[in-house]
Design an enzyme around this catalytic site. Structure first.
Site, PDB file in Angstrom:
ATOM      1  N   GLN A  11       0.819  -1.237   0.000  1.00  0.00           N
ATOM      2  CA  GLN A  11       0.000   0.000   0.000  1.00  0.00           C
ATOM      3  C   GLN A  11       0.847   1.279   0.000  1.00  0.00           C
ATOM      4  O   GLN A  11       0.653   2.173  -0.821  1.00  0.00           O
ATOM      5  CB  GLN A  11      -0.815   0.061   1.289  1.00  0.00           C
ATOM      6  CG  GLN A  11      -1.934  -0.910   1.449  1.00  0.00           C
ATOM      7  CD  GLN A  11      -2.631  -0.607   2.773  1.00  0.00           C
ATOM      8  OE1 GLN A  11      -3.509   0.252   2.816  1.00  0.00           O
ATOM      9  NE2 GLN A  11      -2.234  -1.264   3.833  1.00  0.00           N
ATOM     10  N   ASP A  31      10.029  -6.483  -4.259  1.00  0.00           N
ATOM     11  CA  ASP A  31       8.975  -7.092  -3.440  1.00  0.00           C
ATOM     12  C   ASP A  31       9.030  -8.593  -3.715  1.00  0.00           C
ATOM     13  O   ASP A  31       9.607  -9.035  -4.714  1.00  0.00           O
ATOM     14  CB  ASP A  31       7.598  -6.529  -3.814  1.00  0.00           C
ATOM     15  CG  ASP A  31       6.600  -6.646  -2.670  1.00  0.00           C
ATOM     16  OD1 ASP A  31       6.179  -5.617  -2.118  1.00  0.00           O
ATOM     17  OD2 ASP A  31       6.222  -7.790  -2.307  1.00  0.00           O
ATOM     18  N   ASP A  48      13.028 -12.096  -2.143  1.00  0.00           N
ATOM     19  CA  ASP A  48      12.582 -12.324  -0.761  1.00  0.00           C
ATOM     20  C   ASP A  48      13.573 -11.634   0.172  1.00  0.00           C
ATOM     21  O   ASP A  48      14.790 -11.815   0.042  1.00  0.00           O
ATOM     22  CB  ASP A  48      12.574 -13.846  -0.517  1.00  0.00           C
ATOM     23  CG  ASP A  48      11.921 -14.226   0.800  1.00  0.00           C
ATOM     24  OD1 ASP A  48      11.958 -13.406   1.755  1.00  0.00           O
ATOM     25  OD2 ASP A  48      11.390 -15.344   0.887  1.00  0.00           O
ATOM     26  N   LEU A  49      13.048 -10.884   1.120  1.00  0.00           N
ATOM     27  CA  LEU A  49      13.908 -10.175   2.078  1.00  0.00           C
ATOM     28  C   LEU A  49      14.800 -11.129   2.869  1.00  0.00           C
ATOM     29  O   LEU A  49      15.834 -10.726   3.387  1.00  0.00           O
ATOM     30  CB  LEU A  49      13.042  -9.395   3.081  1.00  0.00           C
ATOM     31  CG  LEU A  49      12.242  -8.205   2.539  1.00  0.00           C
ATOM     32  CD1 LEU A  49      11.157  -7.802   3.538  1.00  0.00           C
ATOM     33  CD2 LEU A  49      13.164  -7.034   2.242  1.00  0.00           C
ATOM     34  N   SER A  72       2.964  -6.723   7.489  1.00  0.00           N
ATOM     35  CA  SER A  72       2.583  -5.374   7.916  1.00  0.00           C
ATOM     36  C   SER A  72       1.448  -5.366   8.940  1.00  0.00           C
ATOM     37  O   SER A  72       1.016  -4.307   9.369  1.00  0.00           O
ATOM     38  CB  SER A  72       2.180  -4.543   6.695  1.00  0.00           C
ATOM     39  OG  SER A  72       1.060  -5.120   6.077  1.00  0.00           O
ATOM     40  N   TYR A 136       4.341  -8.551  16.161  1.00  0.00           N
ATOM     41  CA  TYR A 136       4.631  -7.558  15.118  1.00  0.00           C
ATOM     42  C   TYR A 136       5.348  -6.350  15.724  1.00  0.00           C
ATOM     43  O   TYR A 136       6.356  -5.876  15.194  1.00  0.00           O
ATOM     44  CB  TYR A 136       3.304  -7.153  14.463  1.00  0.00           C
ATOM     45  CG  TYR A 136       3.367  -5.935  13.577  1.00  0.00           C
ATOM     46  CD1 TYR A 136       3.944  -6.006  12.315  1.00  0.00           C
ATOM     47  CD2 TYR A 136       2.829  -4.718  13.988  1.00  0.00           C
ATOM     48  CE1 TYR A 136       3.995  -4.883  11.496  1.00  0.00           C
ATOM     49  CE2 TYR A 136       2.870  -3.600  13.183  1.00  0.00           C
ATOM     50  CZ  TYR A 136       3.461  -3.689  11.936  1.00  0.00           C
ATOM     51  OH  TYR A 136       3.502  -2.576  11.132  1.00  0.00           O
TER      52      TYR A 136
END
Ligand SMILES: NC(=O)c1ccc[n+]([C@@H]2O[C@H](COP(=O)([O-])OP(=O)(O)OC[C@H]3O[C@@H](n4cnc5c(N)ncnc54)[C@H](O)[C@@H]3O)[C@@H](O)[C@H]2O)c1
Length: 269
Positions: A11, A31, A48-49, A72, A136
């Site tokens: 977003q 991404d 991929d991170l 997120s 998170y």
């Protein structure tokens, strides 16, 4: 200026990409899912991170990383495993890859859920101690700690943005305090990329809300001058908005504080 943005298909990434189009020599987007095809001045690399080597490859020639990628929200199942890999391992990889490539600045998308269990009676600034309201939130505390480490130990310039609620408009009473509009969000990111020399800054991602929970003077130091105010929606939100969870009302983090309560309810003094 050559900028790398993680989480570019999300977003905030999509909004930032659209509003900052053409501003920088290169906007490299990444991404784990496909985004809109790259346009002039952009490239898009799917990765991929959690893949450190891939992160390292895409840092070549980059001046600033805007790290938005990761889980997120607080996922309802497998919360620890998902948060650990995408947010904690992933954020470590972004900082470490940036260090190896001599990237000057990283802008880290933290969250107010890093300090969500503080009470609303206390106005918080960037020096508030961690008080996460979820796994998170723990991952965002860890990301901020990594940012501080890479600033202090390696001289990297780092901005941690404790983002409130990024929405087209506020949806509930708490949002009247923590909302950030799309144009203010992108302006805060732009200021974080472009602010002259800085070491380590924690700023809150919120608009100029009349009912703000946070003292955001450090964001002003970055040059941020928000244009929007959630108060413009107050009447609509307070008459037609979603009700807040009763038990979560005292806390900055709102409904995140009301999840996974044990038999004793909110375990907090
Ligand atoms: N939206 C908000 O109100 C808000 C509030 C506080 C903090 N934040 C933070 O801001 C950042 C951006 O938020 P958003 O609303 O755009 O989130 P989003 O979920 O829309 O976007 C996150 C992106 O990260 C990508 N991603 C997830 N795991 C990945 C992985 N392992 N490797 C590579 N990419 C991966 C996803 O595919 C997604 O496109 C997040 O870090 C979020 O925690 C957002």
């Amino acid at each position: 200026m050559r900028v790398l943005m993680t989480g570019a298909a999300g977003q905030i990434g999509r909004e930032t990409r659209a509003q900052l189009k053409g501003r920088y020599e290169l906007m490299r987007l990444t991404d784990i899912i496909d985004g809109e095809p790259a346009k002039a001045g952009e490239d898009f690399i799917r990765a991929d991170l959690t893949d450190l080597a891939a992160m390292e490859r895409m840092m070549a020639g980059i001046d600033c990383v805007v790290h938005l990628g990761g889980m997120s929200v607080e996922p309802k199942e497998n919360q620890w495993e998902q948060v650990l890999s995408a947010n904690i391992v992933g954020t470590h990889n972004v900082f470490e890859a940036a260090r190896r490539a001599n990237v000057g600045r990283v802008v880290f998308a933290s969250s107010h859920h890093a300090v969500g269990y503080h009470r609303r009676a206390h106005v918080l600034d960037g020096s508030a101690l961690p008080r996460p309201d979820s796994f998170y939130g723990v991952s965002k505390v860890t990301g901020e700690a990594l940012g501080r480490l890479y600033a202090d130990k390696f001289g990297m310039s780092v901005v941690s943005l404790r983002i409130g609620a990024f929405r087209p408009k506020p949806l509930d009473a708490r949002h009247l305090s923590v909302w950030i509009s799309p144009r203010d969000m992108v302006e805060l990111i732009r200021c974080s990329i472009e602010a002259p020399k800085l070491h380590y800054v924690v700023a809150y991602g919120m608009s100029a809300n009349t009912r703000a929970f946070w003292d955001n003077r450090d964001a002003y130091v970055l040059g941020y001058r928000p244009q929007d105010n959630a108060e413009d929606y107050a009447e609509e939100v307070l008459t037609k908005g979603e009700p807040e969870l009763e038990g979560a009302k005292p806390f900055h983090g709102g409904w995140y504080c009301g999840w996974y309560l044990g038999p004793h309810g909110l375990m907090i003094d």
